[in-house]
Design a protein around this motif. Structure first.
Motif, PDB file in Angstrom:
ATOM      1  N   GLN A 201      -9.324  11.414  -9.143  1.00  0.00           N
ATOM      2  CA  GLN A 201      -8.998  11.563  -7.716  1.00  0.00           C
ATOM      3  C   GLN A 201     -10.241  11.429  -6.842  1.00  0.00           C
ATOM      4  O   GLN A 201     -11.333  11.696  -7.263  1.00  0.00           O
ATOM      5  CB  GLN A 201      -8.323  12.924  -7.480  1.00  0.00           C
ATOM      6  CG  GLN A 201      -6.929  12.986  -8.078  1.00  0.00           C
ATOM      7  CD  GLN A 201      -6.303  14.355  -7.931  1.00  0.00           C
ATOM      8  OE1 GLN A 201      -6.930  15.293  -7.412  1.00  0.00           O
ATOM      9  NE2 GLN A 201      -5.071  14.490  -8.386  1.00  0.00           N
TER      10      GLN A 201
ATOM     11  N   LYS B 188       2.205   6.505  -6.989  1.00  0.00           N
ATOM     12  CA  LYS B 188       1.193   7.452  -7.481  1.00  0.00           C
ATOM     13  C   LYS B 188       1.630   8.896  -7.253  1.00  0.00           C
ATOM     14  O   LYS B 188       1.417   9.766  -8.098  1.00  0.00           O
ATOM     15  CB  LYS B 188      -0.158   7.185  -6.808  1.00  0.00           C
ATOM     16  CG  LYS B 188      -0.841   5.923  -7.299  1.00  0.00           C
ATOM     17  CD  LYS B 188      -2.183   5.734  -6.630  1.00  0.00           C
ATOM     18  CE  LYS B 188      -2.876   4.465  -7.150  1.00  0.00           C
ATOM     19  NZ  LYS B 188      -4.181   4.256  -6.509  1.00  0.00           N
ATOM     20  N   LYS B 189       2.243   9.117  -6.090  1.00  0.00           N
ATOM     21  CA  LYS B 189       2.716  10.473  -5.790  1.00  0.00           C
ATOM     22  C   LYS B 189       3.801  10.883  -6.778  1.00  0.00           C
ATOM     23  O   LYS B 189       3.814  12.016  -7.294  1.00  0.00           O
ATOM     24  CB  LYS B 189       3.263  10.515  -4.367  1.00  0.00           C
ATOM     25  CG  LYS B 189       3.694  11.908  -3.930  1.00  0.00           C
ATOM     26  CD  LYS B 189       4.156  11.903  -2.478  1.00  0.00           C
ATOM     27  CE  LYS B 189       4.584  13.311  -2.052  1.00  0.00           C
ATOM     28  NZ  LYS B 189       5.050  13.317  -0.636  1.00  0.00           N
TER      29      LYS B 189
ATOM     30  N   ILE C  19       0.838  -1.203   0.000  1.00  0.00           N
ATOM     31  CA  ILE C  19       0.000   0.000   0.000  1.00  0.00           C
ATOM     32  C   ILE C  19       0.871   1.252   0.000  1.00  0.00           C
ATOM     33  O   ILE C  19       0.641   2.204  -0.755  1.00  0.00           O
ATOM     34  CB  ILE C  19      -0.953  -0.002   1.217  1.00  0.00           C
ATOM     35  CG1 ILE C  19      -2.016  -1.089   1.043  1.00  0.00           C
ATOM     36  CG2 ILE C  19      -1.624   1.369   1.369  1.00  0.00           C
ATOM     37  CD1 ILE C  19      -2.857  -1.314   2.279  1.00  0.00           C
ATOM     38  N   GLU C  20       1.917   1.247   0.836  1.00  0.00           N
ATOM     39  CA  GLU C  20       2.821   2.386   0.919  1.00  0.00           C
ATOM     40  C   GLU C  20       3.565   2.606  -0.399  1.00  0.00           C
ATOM     41  O   GLU C  20       3.750   3.738  -0.850  1.00  0.00           O
ATOM     42  CB  GLU C  20       3.824   2.185   2.067  1.00  0.00           C
ATOM     43  CG  GLU C  20       3.213   2.297   3.447  1.00  0.00           C
ATOM     44  CD  GLU C  20       2.603   3.681   3.673  1.00  0.00           C
ATOM     45  OE1 GLU C  20       3.285   4.685   3.407  1.00  0.00           O
ATOM     46  OE2 GLU C  20       1.423   3.745   4.092  1.00  0.00           O
ATOM     47  N   GLN C  21       4.002   1.498  -1.011  1.00  0.00           N
ATOM     48  CA  GLN C  21       4.712   1.597  -2.288  1.00  0.00           C
ATOM     49  C   GLN C  21       3.809   2.159  -3.388  1.00  0.00           C
ATOM     50  O   GLN C  21       4.233   2.970  -4.214  1.00  0.00           O
ATOM     51  CB  GLN C  21       5.252   0.219  -2.693  1.00  0.00           C
ATOM     52  CG  GLN C  21       6.447  -0.225  -1.873  1.00  0.00           C
ATOM     53  CD  GLN C  21       6.922  -1.612  -2.240  1.00  0.00           C
ATOM     54  OE1 GLN C  21       6.189  -2.409  -2.838  1.00  0.00           O
ATOM     55  NE2 GLN C  21       8.157  -1.933  -1.853  1.00  0.00           N
ATOM     56  N   ASN C  22       2.549   1.713  -3.377  1.00  0.00           N
ATOM     57  CA  ASN C  22       1.587   2.230  -4.367  1.00  0.00           C
ATOM     58  C   ASN C  22       1.347   3.725  -4.165  1.00  0.00           C
ATOM     59  O   ASN C  22       1.243   4.488  -5.131  1.00  0.00           O
ATOM     60  CB  ASN C  22       0.265   1.475  -4.258  1.00  0.00           C
ATOM     61  CG  ASN C  22       0.339   0.096  -4.882  1.00  0.00           C
ATOM     62  OD1 ASN C  22       1.171  -0.136  -5.759  1.00  0.00           O
ATOM     63  ND2 ASN C  22      -0.495  -0.824  -4.427  1.00  0.00           N
ATOM     64  N   LYS C  23       1.270   4.144  -2.913  1.00  0.00           N
ATOM     65  CA  LYS C  23       1.078   5.566  -2.609  1.00  0.00           C
ATOM     66  C   LYS C  23       2.261   6.380  -3.124  1.00  0.00           C
ATOM     67  O   LYS C  23       2.098   7.444  -3.741  1.00  0.00           O
ATOM     68  CB  LYS C  23       0.911   5.780  -1.109  1.00  0.00           C
ATOM     69  CG  LYS C  23      -0.439   5.364  -0.565  1.00  0.00           C
ATOM     70  CD  LYS C  23      -0.513   5.641   0.935  1.00  0.00           C
ATOM     71  CE  LYS C  23      -1.867   5.255   1.503  1.00  0.00           C
ATOM     72  NZ  LYS C  23      -1.943   5.497   2.970  1.00  0.00           N
ATOM     73  N   LYS C  24       3.468   5.868  -2.865  1.00  0.00           N
ATOM     74  CA  LYS C  24       4.674   6.571  -3.316  1.00  0.00           C
ATOM     75  C   LYS C  24       4.740   6.633  -4.842  1.00  0.00           C
ATOM     76  O   LYS C  24       5.113   7.646  -5.422  1.00  0.00           O
ATOM     77  CB  LYS C  24       5.928   5.872  -2.765  1.00  0.00           C
ATOM     78  CG  LYS C  24       6.135   6.061  -1.276  1.00  0.00           C
ATOM     79  CD  LYS C  24       7.393   5.332  -0.804  1.00  0.00           C
ATOM     80  CE  LYS C  24       7.604   5.532   0.698  1.00  0.00           C
ATOM     81  NZ  LYS C  24       8.801   4.802   1.183  1.00  0.00           N
TER      82      LYS C  24
END
Length: 265
Positions: free
Chosen positions: A265, A34-35, A27-32
């Motif tokens: 978004q 996307k960011k 989840i954290e990797q996906n957030k990074k």
């Protein structure tokens, strides 16, 4: 037995914890990711916008805009891509030595940009100083009736010295018509016809109405430009005008992408 069961239970807990941690990490990797994608997207947007602004600023440094310059297929002689968004319009006098001098530059531009640009010719015979200019324009139009306007246009410039000082250059024009394989009788009839005289006069009056006072005069779309001093200068102006439309397409694309980002978004 009891100790073995505890070991198995602990192993299951560890596996469960491991899966939980892996899920959290994903989840954290996906957030990074996307960011980072958003950052890259906005960097591209900023670069594109700055480039478009730079192009438009350069375009605004061109000479004045004249919204009365409109393409008229019923009156204009056009070669190149008739559907092109970029149009180079030449107001010219077939007896004008300066106009003759520009023909190699225009030919080079046509050879390079003929599939992307419309090259438009309009008569502006300076009758007060060039006594044979109007009749030369009529000769080109008469050849145009038989589908040879541009060929006659080229000959009149190439042989300008031959006919410029003639008291009556009609015989020379007939000679050129014959060399092009035209019907001489029809050419003789058309060159002095009321329809052709009216068309040449229409072009002349339209030029005067625009405030033109010399030849050659060039418009790149609706912008009057100084006669280019070299082919490279003309090439640069044409490419700059093309880039304006590319910028418009880029801006349209950017707007659509921004809208997509907002909706996602």
């Amino acid at each position: 037995m009891e100790n073995q069961a505890q070991e198995q239970q602990l192993t299951k807990k560890e596996r469960k914890e491991l899966k939980r941690q892996q899920k959290f990490l994903n989840i954290e990797q996906n957030k990074k990711r996307k960011k980072m994608q958003r950052v890259i997207f906005w960097i591209i947007i900023i670069v594109v916008v700055i480039t478009a602004i730079f192009v438009l600023i350069k375009l605004n440094k061109n000479p004045q805009t004249n919204n009365n310059i409109q393409f008229d297929p019923s009156q204009d002689w056009v070669k190149g891509n008739k559907e092109a968004r970029v149009k180079l319009i030449e107001y010219s006098d077939l007896q004008c030595p300066a106009c003759r001098a520009y023909q190699p530059i225009l030919k080079q531009a046509y050879d390079e940009f003929g599939d992307q640009t419309s090259f438009v010719f309009r008569h502006f015979p300076l009758k007060s100083i060039h006594k044979n200019a109007a009749l030369a324009a009529q000769a080109a139009e008469a050849a145009g009736v038989q589908g040879k306007f541009w060929e006659m246009h080229d000959i009149l410039y190439e042989k300008q010295i031959e006919w410029s000082d003639e008291k009556n250059p009609t015989d020379k024009f007939v000679e050129y018509a014959q060399s092009l394989g035209l019907s001489v009788e029809q050419f003789k009839s058309d060159i002095n016809s009321g329809t052709i005289k009216e068309k040449v006069e229409f072009h002349y009056q339209a030029s005067i109405a625009l405030g033109l006072d010399g030849t050659p005069t060039f418009f790149l779309n609706d912008k009057k430009i100084q006669p280019p001093s070299s082919y490279e200068e003309l090439k640069s102006l044409i490419e700059l005008e093309m880039n304006k439309f590319v910028s418009e397409e880029i801006n349209k694309f950017v707007s659509e992408e921004i809208e997509k980002q907002k909706n996602s978004q």
